[in-house]
Write an enzyme that holds these catalytic residues in place. Structure first.
Site: not given
Length: 167
Positions: A30, A119
């Site tokens: 992430h 992301c």
């Protein structure tokens, strides 16, 4: 830094505003962008599940919310590192511009797509003005290889023919 150089919140290096933060989740990474004073900007699913779990759900979402959160909340029990890996390819925008762009985005709902708008794309767009994702490129390559393999097996007749089909 190599993956072995990952560090936890117990022994953090000091990120600077505008730094890309790579968070190591099981099976994927992430990404967030450090704003300063312990805060990051990142995207998370629109529903309100806890930050440390939200990235897994975001993989299957089509909408995400731009959030400003504490780095420690985003990382949870995972590890992270500062990873400005595209600095040699794309010159970073001035920090003031990165922060201004980030502040403008907070609270906005954005389209999420694992392969073309994830992301990593989001934070690299803020830092460099270019949305880039090595992780997505690897996924696209893997999908391409699987599809090519299926085509080859089909072409070579290695898949069994349907029952009852006439020859």
């Amino acid at each position: 830094m190599a993956v072995n150089d990952c560090f936890s919140l117990t022994y953090p290096h000091n990120p600077h505003p505008g730094d890309l933060i790579e968070v190591f989740r099981p099976c994927y990474q992430h990404w967030a962008l450090y704003l300063g004073d312990g805060y990051v900007i990142n995207i998370a699913p629109v529903d309100g599940i806890p930050s440390s779990f939200s990235s897994a759900k975001s993989v299957f979402s089509t909408k995400a919310l731009v959030k400003m959160q504490l780095l420690k909340d985003v990382v949870g029990n995972d590890t992270y590192r500062i990873n400005n890996k595209y600095d040699t390819t794309y010159p970073p925008l001035p920090v003031e511009e990165v922060i201004q762009r980030s502040e403008f985005a907070i609270g906005q709902e954005v389209t999420y797509d694992l392969l073309v708008n994830n992301c990593e794309h989001f934070v690299t767009l803020l830092r460099y003005g270019e949305g880039v994702s090595e992780q997505a490129n690897r996924a696209i390559g893997t999908i391409g290889l699987v599809a090519a393999g299926i085509d080859i097996f089909t072409f070579l007749g290695l898949f069994p023919k349907r029952q009852g089909a006439k020859s």
